[in-house]
Design a protein around this motif. Structure first.
Motif, PDB file in Angstrom:
ATOM      1  N   MET A 168      76.084  24.061  54.822  1.00  0.00           N
ATOM      2  CA  MET A 168      75.444  24.348  53.535  1.00  0.00           C
ATOM      3  C   MET A 168      76.056  25.582  52.884  1.00  0.00           C
ATOM      4  SD  MET A 168      71.930  25.937  54.886  1.00  0.00           S
ATOM      5  CE  MET A 168      71.948  27.195  56.151  1.00  0.00           C
ATOM      6  N   SER A 169      75.799  25.713  51.593  1.00  0.00           N
ATOM      7  CA  SER A 169      76.210  26.902  50.861  1.00  0.00           C
ATOM      8  C   SER A 169      75.049  27.891  50.907  1.00  0.00           C
ATOM      9  CB  SER A 169      76.503  26.559  49.413  1.00  0.00           C
ATOM     10  OG  SER A 169      77.296  25.409  49.346  1.00  0.00           O
ATOM     11  N   ILE A 170      75.399  29.155  50.795  1.00  0.00           N
ATOM     12  CA  ILE A 170      74.355  30.179  50.840  1.00  0.00           C
ATOM     13  C   ILE A 170      74.567  31.170  49.705  1.00  0.00           C
ATOM     14  CG2 ILE A 170      73.360  32.071  52.197  1.00  0.00           C
ATOM     15  CD1 ILE A 170      74.245  30.626  54.714  1.00  0.00           C
ATOM     16  N   ILE A 171      73.475  31.532  49.052  1.00  0.00           N
ATOM     17  CA  ILE A 171      73.514  32.702  48.174  1.00  0.00           C
ATOM     18  C   ILE A 171      72.704  33.767  48.892  1.00  0.00           C
ATOM     19  CG2 ILE A 171      72.874  33.699  45.964  1.00  0.00           C
ATOM     20  CD1 ILE A 171      73.075  30.939  44.737  1.00  0.00           C
ATOM     21  N   TRP A 172      73.358  34.845  49.257  1.00  0.00           N
ATOM     22  CA  TRP A 172      72.714  35.873  50.072  1.00  0.00           C
ATOM     23  C   TRP A 172      72.521  37.117  49.218  1.00  0.00           C
ATOM     24  CZ3 TRP A 172      71.893  35.525  55.598  1.00  0.00           C
ATOM     25  CH2 TRP A 172      71.353  36.690  56.160  1.00  0.00           C
ATOM     26  N   ILE A 173      71.272  37.385  48.869  1.00  0.00           N
ATOM     27  CA  ILE A 173      70.992  38.563  48.046  1.00  0.00           C
ATOM     28  C   ILE A 173      70.697  39.734  48.974  1.00  0.00           C
ATOM     29  CG2 ILE A 173      69.496  39.505  46.264  1.00  0.00           C
ATOM     30  CD1 ILE A 173      68.663  36.646  45.643  1.00  0.00           C
ATOM     31  N   THR A 174      71.260  40.874  48.683  1.00  0.00           N
ATOM     32  CA  THR A 174      70.986  42.034  49.529  1.00  0.00           C
ATOM     33  C   THR A 174      71.363  43.293  48.778  1.00  0.00           C
ATOM     34  OG1 THR A 174      71.446  43.054  51.654  1.00  0.00           O
ATOM     35  CG2 THR A 174      73.285  41.984  50.590  1.00  0.00           C
ATOM     36  N   HIS A 175      70.919  44.442  49.292  1.00  0.00           N
ATOM     37  CA  HIS A 175      71.501  45.674  48.766  1.00  0.00           C
ATOM     38  C   HIS A 175      72.327  46.336  49.869  1.00  0.00           C
ATOM     39  CE1 HIS A 175      67.291  46.946  49.978  1.00  0.00           C
ATOM     40  NE2 HIS A 175      68.067  47.549  50.853  1.00  0.00           N
ATOM     41  N   ASP A 176      72.574  45.562  50.923  1.00  0.00           N
ATOM     42  CA  ASP A 176      73.279  46.101  52.081  1.00  0.00           C
ATOM     43  C   ASP A 176      74.698  45.543  52.133  1.00  0.00           C
ATOM     44  OD1 ASP A 176      74.232  46.764  54.556  1.00  0.00           O
ATOM     45  OD2 ASP A 176      72.312  46.479  55.556  1.00  0.00           O
ATOM     46  N   LEU A 177      75.646  46.368  51.725  1.00  0.00           N
ATOM     47  CA  LEU A 177      77.039  45.906  51.682  1.00  0.00           C
ATOM     48  C   LEU A 177      77.569  45.576  53.072  1.00  0.00           C
ATOM     49  CD1 LEU A 177      78.315  48.373  49.008  1.00  0.00           C
ATOM     50  CD2 LEU A 177      78.622  45.903  48.894  1.00  0.00           C
ATOM     51  N   GLY A 178      77.016  46.221  54.080  1.00  0.00           N
ATOM     52  CA  GLY A 178      77.457  45.961  55.446  1.00  0.00           C
ATOM     53  C   GLY A 178      77.150  44.533  55.865  1.00  0.00           C
ATOM     54  N   VAL A 179      75.939  44.067  55.536  1.00  0.00           N
ATOM     55  CA  VAL A 179      75.545  42.709  55.883  1.00  0.00           C
ATOM     56  C   VAL A 179      76.434  41.697  55.169  1.00  0.00           C
ATOM     57  CG1 VAL A 179      73.694  41.008  55.679  1.00  0.00           C
ATOM     58  CG2 VAL A 179      73.164  43.327  56.426  1.00  0.00           C
ATOM     59  N   ILE A 180      76.687  41.971  53.900  1.00  0.00           N
ATOM     60  CA  ILE A 180      77.510  41.073  53.088  1.00  0.00           C
ATOM     61  C   ILE A 180      78.903  40.890  53.703  1.00  0.00           C
ATOM     62  CG2 ILE A 180      78.843  41.063  50.927  1.00  0.00           C
ATOM     63  CD1 ILE A 180      76.181  39.914  50.576  1.00  0.00           C
ATOM     64  N   ALA A 181      79.476  42.022  54.155  1.00  0.00           N
ATOM     65  CA  ALA A 181      80.817  41.969  54.724  1.00  0.00           C
ATOM     66  C   ALA A 181      80.849  41.015  55.899  1.00  0.00           C
ATOM     67  CB  ALA A 181      81.242  43.365  55.161  1.00  0.00           C
ATOM     68  N   GLY A 182      79.728  40.931  56.626  1.00  0.00           N
ATOM     69  CA  GLY A 182      79.694  40.102  57.808  1.00  0.00           C
ATOM     70  C   GLY A 182      79.498  38.629  57.542  1.00  0.00           C
ATOM     71  N   ILE A 183      79.003  38.260  56.391  1.00  0.00           N
ATOM     72  CA  ILE A 183      78.624  36.851  56.222  1.00  0.00           C
ATOM     73  C   ILE A 183      79.246  36.169  55.007  1.00  0.00           C
ATOM     74  CG2 ILE A 183      76.473  37.331  54.966  1.00  0.00           C
ATOM     75  CD1 ILE A 183      75.267  34.991  56.658  1.00  0.00           C
ATOM     76  N   ALA A 184      79.520  36.922  53.927  1.00  0.00           N
ATOM     77  CA  ALA A 184      79.909  36.253  52.686  1.00  0.00           C
ATOM     78  C   ALA A 184      81.426  36.113  52.551  1.00  0.00           C
ATOM     79  CB  ALA A 184      79.368  37.030  51.495  1.00  0.00           C
ATOM     80  N   GLN A 185      81.826  35.118  51.749  1.00  0.00           N
ATOM     81  CA  GLN A 185      83.237  35.010  51.395  1.00  0.00           C
ATOM     82  C   GLN A 185      83.494  35.721  50.070  1.00  0.00           C
ATOM     83  OE1 GLN A 185      82.085  31.376  52.315  1.00  0.00           O
ATOM     84  NE2 GLN A 185      82.366  32.305  54.317  1.00  0.00           N
ATOM     85  N   ARG A 186      82.565  35.562  49.150  1.00  0.00           N
ATOM     86  CA  ARG A 186      82.715  36.209  47.850  1.00  0.00           C
ATOM     87  C   ARG A 186      81.489  37.065  47.578  1.00  0.00           C
ATOM     88  NH1 ARG A 186      82.391  33.219  43.529  1.00  0.00           N
ATOM     89  NH2 ARG A 186      81.741  31.355  44.627  1.00  0.00           N
ATOM     90  N   VAL A 187      81.672  38.067  46.734  1.00  0.00           N
ATOM     91  CA  VAL A 187      80.574  38.965  46.408  1.00  0.00           C
ATOM     92  C   VAL A 187      80.480  39.138  44.901  1.00  0.00           C
ATOM     93  CG1 VAL A 187      79.540  41.224  46.830  1.00  0.00           C
ATOM     94  CG2 VAL A 187      81.143  40.271  48.481  1.00  0.00           C
ATOM     95  N   ALA A 188      79.245  39.102  44.389  1.00  0.00           N
ATOM     96  CA  ALA A 188      79.009  39.475  43.000  1.00  0.00           C
ATOM     97  C   ALA A 188      78.173  40.744  43.029  1.00  0.00           C
ATOM     98  CB  ALA A 188      78.282  38.366  42.257  1.00  0.00           C
ATOM     99  N   VAL A 189      78.611  41.771  42.326  1.00  0.00           N
ATOM    100  CA  VAL A 189      77.857  43.018  42.270  1.00  0.00           C
ATOM    101  C   VAL A 189      77.062  43.029  40.976  1.00  0.00           C
ATOM    102  CG1 VAL A 189      77.993  45.533  42.293  1.00  0.00           C
ATOM    103  CG2 VAL A 189      79.677  44.177  43.560  1.00  0.00           C
TER     104      VAL A 189
END
Lengths: 329, 351
Positions: A207-228
């Motif tokens: 599945m695709s995921i949209i992962w909302i967070t304010h934690d850049l560390g978590v994003i680095a571990g899971i996402a391929q792309r990031v929107a700020v």
């Protein structure tokens, strides 16, 4: 990769008696199949409201989705009838929320809560749903799920509740999972476990995921792309590697600068972003980041910069070219 | 759940004991001559005779001896081998105002009050809870505005003012309801009292005309008695429901694709009702107080008007018997509230 979801120019506002809150001011993004998009930004930047708008979960009134489109599997989510959007919710798009302490119903058993999407969307009988619930709970790592079916949320720890939440969101094998700050309320070790679990589930469920967070560390571990996001706008958009290696927007730089790093050899003082986020009740004129931006110049106050391509798929909304040290020409 | 109920029931004797102590203390404060009504049917004016009675029935015994006698009775000095008094035996003494044993008075008057109160609960639940939920779901729409108006008027209106106002309008001006007493036909030969609740008995006797008459006699007292309470219920249900609808688990339910009706009825309402159930215990107390005023205004033949009459005649044992019955009902009501509370909220049940 085919797109699962394409959002264009989404605008959401909240109308109170005296003021208008400009929560989302024209946001566009897309998510590809089996891809994870991270959405980062501080509290109140409109990241949750954008995602809630997609499933039309914002309270109307006071909220209103003013314009935009959200094409999901060829159909515009924002123009569906209430009945049609209900068919999508929980079936094709699953959602996990921030606080597992409040997002599960305290008076309904875990079994009933997890089984509900199955009964609604799949027309399963209670017995079929029970089998599936046990499978799901096993899948998300709840020990002895058969014994816990009749339990209530208060009998679970925070991390376990979030696992129940994700089991519920995944019950109907949705093609898109929207995770609205799912790790914010968990402590750090549980956070790591949860991120690992979601990665595994992403591969299992394709599945695709949209992962909302304010934690850049978590994003680095899971996402391929990031929107700020900042003040209801997407201000920068890039692949994870590109964003961390070559941040273009001053806000992104600020965010990264305020992140403590364990691999830093010298101790470096963390830098905070000075000032406060803008008053969302004022209609945006110019770049919303101007008051806090070290690079701001005259033009920034006059006109809000559009997302402009920096290089291959990397876009940034800033008039200042940070690499060249001069206004973007 | 069963464990919870057993635990809850184990507290009951302590509460009951506390209640009897309080009520007996009231009797104690009033002095031995007031207590003589527990055992004799008329209180003599003559001081010497009164002294004799006090000695005869041990009304100057130590407090714990008297408390025990009041509770379980004492040997009858006139009839050897028999017991006199004792509230546990159902002997509450003798009512001067109504010239009969208090227990007889209760048997005669209590069913009417029970009936009135039961019917008062219907609008409280239906109008209060149902309308409260509707008002919250349609927040700030016309149904909410009307509900709010009614509830503000309701809980700022004293029961006696409302009762008199209704009587002026519907009895005196519009003449919609009969003025004569309700009880005339109860003495008829072919009428059997199965439950002593007139509306139920009328149907069991196959007498719809009596049933209709009884209903017409009860409409205004029911409205008077229940208005304040359903207004309060409406307000509490509404605010509790509004609060619940803002909770994240409601959004979770919507995000699962649950239909809006089920979101409200299955996900939100059970949570919203928890504080409402808590409040219903207080409402029972409020209703029992309202019963005295309502029955007096409408001359309704129940316990409340009896107690009011008895209080007027300083008929202490009758008033205290009413207090005791009221207290018992309250304790029972709170038991039911606690059980309902546990049924609604697993955190109480399992905690």
């Amino acid at each position: 990769m085919p797109e699962v979801l394409a959002v264009k120019d989404l605008v959401t506002k909240f109308y109170t008696d005296t003021e208008t809150v400009h929560a989302v001011n024209g946001v566009s993004f897309h998510v590809d199949e089996a891809e994870t998009l991270g959405v980062v930004g501080e509290s109140g930047c409109g990241k949750s409201v954008s995602m809630h708008s997609l499933l039309r979960l914002i309270p109307i009134p006071p909220g209103r989705i003013e314009s935009g489109q959200a094409i999901f599997q060829g159909r515009d989510l924002l123009r569906m009838s209430p009945g049609e959007i209900r068919q999508v919710r929980g079936a094709q798009i699953g959602m996990v929320f921030q606080d597992p302490m409040t997002s599960l119903n305290p008076v309904i058993t875990i079994e009933k809560q997890v089984a509900e999407p199955l009964l609604i969307h799949r027309g399963m009988t209670n017995a079929e749903a029970r089998t599936r619930v046990v499978e799901l709970l096993t899948h998300v790592g709840i020990p002895c799920p058969e014994k816990r079916l009749a339990d209530y949320p208060h009998q679970f720890s925070g991390g376990m509740r979030q696992r129940v939440m994700i089991a519920m969101a995944l019950a109907c094998s949705p093609s898109l999972l929207i995770a609205d700050e799912p790790t914010t309320a968990l402590d750090v070790t549980i956070q790591a476990q949860f991120v690992e679990l979601v990665k595994k589930l992403r591969d299992d469920f394709q599945m695709s995921i949209i992962w909302i967070t304010h934690d850049l560390g978590v994003i680095a571990g899971i996402a391929q792309r990031v929107a700020v996001m900042y003040a209801g706008f997407i201000v920068e958009h890039a692949t994870v590697k590109e964003l961390y290696a070559n941040p273009q927007h001053p806000y992104t730089r600020g965010l990264l600068g305020s992140l403590p790093r364990l691999d830093e050899t010298r101790s470096v003082r963390l830098v905070n972003i000075k000032g406060l986020p803008p008053d969302m009740c004022q209609p945006p004129v110019g770049c919303p980041f101007v008051p806090r931006c070290p690079y701001a110049f005259d033009h920034c106050k006059a006109e809000n910069p559009p997302l402009a391509s920096v290089n291959n798929g990397h876009t940034s909304a800033c008039w200042w070219d940070i690499d060249l040290g001069k206004p973007r020409g | 759940m069963i464990n919870y109920i057993i635990r809850r029931l184990m507290i009951m004797p302590i509460t009951l004991f506390g209640m009897t102590i309080l009520i007996f203390l009231m009797l104690w404060i009033l002095g031995p001559s007031a207590r003589s009504a527990l055992y004799v049917s008329d209180i003599p004016k003559n001081e010497a005779v009164m002294k004799g009675i006090i000695t005869k029935y041990g009304l100057d015994d130590p407090i714990y001896v008297q408390y025990w006698s009041w509770l379980v009775g004492r040997p009858d000095p006139d009839k050897p081998g028999e017991t006199i008094g004792g509230i546990l035996r159902g002997d509450f003494g003798y009512s001067r105002t109504f010239s009969r044993p208090v227990m007889e008075l209760i048997q005669l008057r209590f069913p009417a009050t029970l009936e009135l109160t039961l019917y008062a609960f219907l609008p409280i639940i239906l109008v209060g809870v149902w309308l409260g939920v509707q008002a919250a779901v349609r927040h700030n729409q016309w149904i909410d505005q009307i509900a709010r108006l009614f509830s503000i008027v309701g809980y700022s209106f004293p029961v006696f003012v409302l009762g008199i106002l209704l009587m002026m309008i519907f009895y005196a001006q519009l003449r919609w309801f009969p003025v004569e007493r309700i009880s005339d036909w109860v003495k008829m030969a072919d009428y059997t009292k199965y439950t002593s609740l007139v509306t139920v008995d009328a149907i069991l006797n196959g007498r719809l005309d009596i049933w209709w008459d009884a209903i017409r006699h009860m409409v205004l007292p029911i409205i008077t008695l229940s208005y304040t309470s359903w207004a309060a219920f409406l307000r509490i249900t509404r605010s509790s429901m509004l609060e619940t609808l803002r909770q994240e688990y409601v959004t979770t339910a919507r995000a699962k694709g649950v239909a809006e009706n089920d979101v409200i009825n299955k996900h939100a309402r059970p949570n919203a009702l928890i504080p409402v159930v808590t409040y219903s215990g207080i409402t029972v107390a409020y209703l029992l107080g309202g019963v005295v005023i309502t029955e007096t205004i409408f001359n309704f033949p129940g316990m409340g008007s009896a107690a009011a009459n008895a209080a007027g005649g300083f008929d202490v044992v009758t008033v205290l018997a009413f207090t005791l019955v009221t207290g018992l009902i309250l304790i029972l009501a709170n038991l039911i509230v606690d059980i309902l509370y546990a049924m609604l909220d697993p955190r109480i049940r399992l905690g």
